[in-house]
Structures are given as structure tokens and as C-alpha cells.
Design a protein around this motif. Structure first.
Motif, PDB file in Angstrom:
ATOM      1  N   UNK A 177       9.845  68.157  21.001  1.00 12.52           N
ATOM      2  CA  UNK A 177       9.861  69.539  20.515  1.00 12.52           C
ATOM      3  C   UNK A 177      10.733  69.657  19.264  1.00 12.52           C
ATOM      4  N   UNK A 178      11.897  69.016  19.292  1.00  8.61           N
ATOM      5  CA  UNK A 178      12.775  69.058  18.119  1.00  8.61           C
ATOM      6  C   UNK A 178      12.130  68.382  16.920  1.00  8.61           C
ATOM      7  N   UNK A 179      11.434  67.275  17.149  1.00  6.69           N
ATOM      8  CA  UNK A 179      10.738  66.592  16.044  1.00  6.69           C
ATOM      9  C   UNK A 179       9.649  67.485  15.454  1.00  6.69           C
ATOM     10  N   UNK A 180       8.935  68.199  16.308  1.00 11.87           N
ATOM     11  CA  UNK A 180       7.891  69.112  15.821  1.00 11.87           C
ATOM     12  C   UNK A 180       8.501  70.213  14.964  1.00 11.87           C
ATOM     13  N   UNK A 181       9.636  70.756  15.391  1.00 14.30           N
ATOM     14  CA  UNK A 181      10.304  71.791  14.593  1.00 14.30           C
ATOM     15  C   UNK A 181      10.758  71.239  13.247  1.00 14.30           C
ATOM     16  N   UNK A 182      11.343  70.045  13.267  1.00 12.33           N
ATOM     17  CA  UNK A 182      11.822  69.433  12.030  1.00 12.33           C
ATOM     18  C   UNK A 182      10.667  69.153  11.066  1.00 12.33           C
ATOM     19  N   UNK A 183       9.567  68.603  11.584  1.00  9.49           N
ATOM     20  CA  UNK A 183       8.397  68.328  10.729  1.00  9.49           C
ATOM     21  C   UNK A 183       7.826  69.619  10.141  1.00  9.49           C
ATOM     22  N   UNK A 184       7.864  70.674  10.928  1.00 13.21           N
ATOM     23  CA  UNK A 184       7.361  71.962  10.445  1.00 13.21           C
ATOM     24  C   UNK A 184       8.205  72.469   9.279  1.00 13.21           C
ATOM     25  N   UNK A 185       9.506  72.507   9.480  1.00 17.44           N
ATOM     26  CA  UNK A 185      10.377  72.993   8.408  1.00 17.44           C
ATOM     27  C   UNK A 185      10.262  72.133   7.160  1.00 17.44           C
ATOM     28  N   UNK A 186      10.302  70.828   7.338  1.00 19.01           N
ATOM     29  CA  UNK A 186      10.206  69.924   6.193  1.00 19.01           C
ATOM     30  C   UNK A 186       8.864  70.101   5.486  1.00 19.01           C
TER      31      UNK A 186
END
Length: 153
Positions: free
Chosen positions: A132-141
Motif C-alpha cells: 500500500x505504501x509503495x502504491x502511494x509513493x508511485x502515485x505521488x511520484x
């Protein structure tokens, strides 16, 4: 405190962790970013440069949205799998065994089995939260990569 109360309490803690994970409580769903970008762009928030997004940038944001939605669905499927693991037949049998335990040696054996089972559930939960954290990070980036420096601010 009896062994049953101890393990019932631990199972309740794990149940709460699963509920929290399912609702993305440690953060936000990545799809929220796309809703925010669209809302700001469409509603023309004063002093927002997102109104000036080009068609090409909007196409890139849309491609990213689709990709991230697939990632969200993957995380949610894993969450569902983890929830099913907590209530599967092996766990139910383990709980029944804990309830029936009477003498000290059996208690130690059962405690070991329960610890292994709980460790598996917690490890699975950690895996879900990392995804979930990786998905959030990829989204923001991904969104920030599309925007100009002024739009990023």
C-alpha cells in the motif's frame, strides 16, 4: 489470565489490524490523488496552475490512474487473502485446540503453534501495508513527474 483470554485478545488485535489495513488507515488510497487533481483542474481553484494542464499531461495522468488502480486492486486482493487466512479452517482448529488444553505441556505446544500462526498473519499484514505504501509513493511520484515545478507547489 487464562490461555484462552490471552489468545482471544491477540486474535482481536490481529482482527483490528486487518480492519485497519482494509480501510488503508495508515494513509490514503492512491486514487484520491487523481480525484483531487481533477477537482482542482475542473473547478478552477483560484491561483491554481492545474487548470493549465495540457492534454498530453492529462493523458499521462490518466495512464497513471489506470496503472495505479490496478495496483490498488492488487493490494485489496491481498488484504482479502489475509483476512481469509485468519478465519480459515486451520486457524479455527487451532482456536478449538486452545480451548481444550488443560495440562502444562500441552499448553506449551499449543502456545508454539499459536505463535507460529500469529507470526504468519502479522508477516502477511506487513506485506500488505508495504504494498500500500509503495502504491502511494508511485502515485505521488508519477503525478509530480507530470506536473511542472509551479504546478507541483
Amino acid at each position: 489470565m487464562s490461555i484462552c483470554n490471552t489468545y482471544e485478545g491477540r486474535l482481536r488485535i490481529i482482527e483490528l489490524k486487518l480492519e485497519n489495513a482494509y480501510s488503508w488507515v495508515t494513509g490514503w488510497k492512491p486514487s484520491a490523488v487523481f480525484k483531487l487533481v481533477n477537482s482542482i483542474r475542473i473547478n478552477g481553484v483560484p491561483s491554481s496552475s492545474l487548470v493549465e494542464l495540457t492534454q498530453e499531461n492529462m493523458r499521462k495522468v490518466e495512464v497513471l490512474r489506470v496503472k495505479i488502480r490496478l495496483e490498488e486492486e492488487k493490494v485489496e486482493r491481498e488484504m482479502e487473502r489475509q483476512q481469509a487466512a485468519v478465519v480459515d479452517r486451520k486457524m479455527a482448529e487451532l482456536v478449538r485446540l486452545v480451548v481444550r488444553v488443560k495440562n502444562g505441556e500441552q499448553v506449551r505446544q499449543v502456545e508454539g503453534l499459536v505463535e507460529v500462526a500469529l507470526k504468519g498473519v502479522i508477516t502477511g499484514q506487513e506485506k500488505v501495508m508495504k504494498a500500500a505504501n509503495c502504491a502511494r509513493l508511485r502515485t505521488l511520484k508519477g503525478v509530480l513527474d507530470v506536473l511542472s515545478p509551479l504546478q507541483r507547489v
